[in-house]
Design an enzyme around this catalytic site. Structure first.
Site, PDB file in Angstrom:
ATOM      1  N   HIS A   1      43.361  37.289  37.743  1.00 35.66           N
ATOM      2  CA  HIS A   1      43.275  38.632  38.328  1.00 35.66           C
ATOM      3  C   HIS A   1      42.002  38.792  39.158  1.00 35.66           C
ATOM      4  O   HIS A   1      41.027  38.047  38.993  1.00 35.66           O
ATOM      5  CB  HIS A   1      43.325  39.699  37.228  1.00 35.66           C
ATOM      6  CG  HIS A   1      42.204  39.586  36.244  1.00 35.66           C
ATOM      7  ND1 HIS A   1      40.918  40.048  36.501  1.00 35.66           N
ATOM      8  CD2 HIS A   1      42.169  39.046  34.992  1.00 35.66           C
ATOM      9  CE1 HIS A   1      40.145  39.821  35.474  1.00 35.66           C
ATOM     10  NE2 HIS A   1      40.874  39.199  34.529  1.00 35.66           N
TER      11      HIS A   1
ATOM     12  N   GLU B   1      45.410  38.204  28.006  1.00 37.75           N
ATOM     13  CA  GLU B   1      44.049  37.756  27.762  1.00 37.75           C
ATOM     14  C   GLU B   1      43.796  37.588  26.269  1.00 37.75           C
ATOM     15  O   GLU B   1      44.509  38.157  25.419  1.00 37.75           O
ATOM     16  CB  GLU B   1      43.062  38.781  28.353  1.00 37.75           C
ATOM     17  CG  GLU B   1      41.596  38.493  28.158  1.00 37.75           C
ATOM     18  CD  GLU B   1      41.102  37.198  28.788  1.00 37.75           C
ATOM     19  OE1 GLU B   1      41.564  36.129  28.336  1.00 37.75           O
ATOM     20  OE2 GLU B   1      40.281  37.263  29.713  1.00 37.75           O
TER      21      GLU B   1
END
Length: 460
Positions: free
Chosen positions: A18, A107
């Site tokens: 990201h 994550e």
């Protein structure tokens, strides 16, 4: 399921991190905002848009290729979804065949709200414990992320095998996975089977950076097709890992990747491998341990296989005559077991030996000429026989035999047949007693007694 072939396999699998988030810029954001809600910064949005343009150029070969499609997998976090939106701006609707949110590529969980000072102490402890196995309080370890990413890979292969992506084999398929830094590293570790130690040296991709796994000519994926050796070295990959990627770029898919020296040497030392080879030789048998036996040395000098296979007895039989004559222990093989050897060291030649008559007088042959087995002509003289002990009494003083010899006549036989049995027995047993008085007296008494007894028998 269909088999993996070049047409159904994706041409590329691209891992994207990201763009920059509020948490990347200010760590205190995690103390008030849940991790999954952390947004991108303005820079992060711009980074994501630029990343989309770069990825499209990679896939389309700088817009020179048109028959390609993309499929997206995205983490459920806000910052990854925002990154995907910006990347998607670079692709037309026709080129995108689908997209899916995948929770297993999220994550690593660091816990709930993350207090700054406390997280600093925790991360210091993680460095001491080990980045891969350390589990955050109320959170996960990298090993936990590895497990769920492994599950995702299995689903990914099923999507490919069962064509759940509705991919047209005529088009190049490109999978784009928008995720996080640690999840991307674990994905590569799982795919290429990197060790935990190798993982520890890897660093996270930068914000909005991507890694391109491209299908090589042999049907295997490699990072070395798109990325340079310098780039991979900057990621923390060792020279052995880079060499493996270069190997995968040209190797066949069926080739076992464990053959790479770096992979095996990470488990075994060179001395251990030598010991392992020796153990394997012992298991396979002594014929495989000893390449050259002592009795096989002749094979080096040109002996054929038949000579090597012959037994010792057969080898002796096939030796040259010269060798046989020169070996004292083998001359019997030439003459046969019943013949005498020609050149024994303890015998002279036949020309120097005794005559045949002497050879016939050997101890073993002299037995044939003993007196009691030969003809009467070969016996000793009659005088010697008459003088033997026990036979002296048969001779009289006048040299004449006693009249008892006349008993061989028929007339005497008739007289003896009329004698009583007692007289015959007495006559037979008497000589031994009578000979004790001397030969002369015994003969005279025997003569007188015999005449007297015969006269009485006649008158009777």
């Amino acid at each position: 399921m269909t088999s993996h072939n070049e047409k159904c396999l994706p041409k590329r699998i691209i891992l994207v991190r990201h763009g920059e988030s509020q948490g990347n810029r200010d760590g205190t954001a995690y103390t008030v905002t849940p991790d999954y809600k952390i947004p991108l910064t303005a820079l992060g949005l711009q980074q994501s848009k630029i990343a989309g343009e770069k990825i499209r150029r990679v896939i389309s070969n700088d817009d020179r290729q048109v028959n390609w499609k993309v499929y997206f997998y995205v983490s459920p976090y806000e910052r990854t979804r925002a990154t995907l939106r910006e990347i998607g701006r670079s692709f037309s609707r026709k080129s995108v065949i689908g997209g899916r949110e995948e929770v297993r590529i999220r994550e690593q969980d660091f816990g709930n709200f993350q207090e700054s000072e406390r997280m600093k102490a925790i991360k210091q402890t993680r460095e001491k414990y080990g980045r891969f196995f350390y589990r955050f309080p109320e959170g996960e370890s990298a090993a936990d992320v590895f497990d769920r990413v492994s599950g995702f890979l299995e689903s990914l292969w099923r999507d490919i095998d069962m064509n759940r992506l509705h991919h047209n084999p005529a088009d190049d398929l490109n999978l784009i996975i928008v995720s996080h830094g640690l999840a991307s590293r674990v994905f590569l570790m799982r795919w290429f089977k990197w060790t935990v130690q190798q993982f520890e040296y890897l660093i996270n991709p930068g914000n909005a950076e991507f890694r391109v796994m491209q299908l090589g000519r042999g049907g295997d994926y490699s990072l070395a097709i798109y990325h340079s050796e310098e780039e991979m070295a900057e990621w923390g990959m060792s020279p052995e890992m880079i060499a493996n990627q270069q190997f995968r770029a040209r190797a066949c898919r069926d080739t076992l990747n464990y053959k790479s020296s770096w992979y095996l040497n990470s488990f075994f030392e060179e001395s251990s491998w030598r010991a392992r080879v020796n153990i394997q030789q012992v298991i396979n048998g002594p014929d495989k341990i000893v390449e050259k036996r002592p009795d096989d040395a002749d094979s080096v000098n040109g002996a054929n296989e038949e000579d090597l296979e012959k037994r010792p007895d057969e080898e002796v039989a096939n030796r040259n005559e010269d060798n046989i004559e020169n070996k004292p222990g083998e001359e019997v093989l030439e003459n046969g077991p019943d013949e005498e050897p020609e050149n024994r060291p303890d015998e002279k030649d036949l020309e120097n030996k005794e005559d045949e008559e002497d050879l016939q007088n050997r101890p073993d042959e002299e037995v044939k000429n003993r007196p009691d087995e030969n003809d009467e002509g070969n016996r000793a003289d009659e005088e010697d026989l008459e003088n033997k002990p026990g036979e002296e009494g048969l001779e009289t003083e006048r040299g004449e035999e006693p009249e008892t010899v006349d008993l061989e006549n028929n007339e005497d036989k008739q007289v003896l047949e009329k004698e009583p049995d007692e007289k015959v027995a007495e006559l037979v047993n008497r000589p031994d007693e009578e000979f004790e008085n001397g030969p002369e007296e015994n003969f005279e008494e025997l003569e007188n007694r015999t005449d007297r007894e015969l006269q009485n028998n006649i008158e009777a």
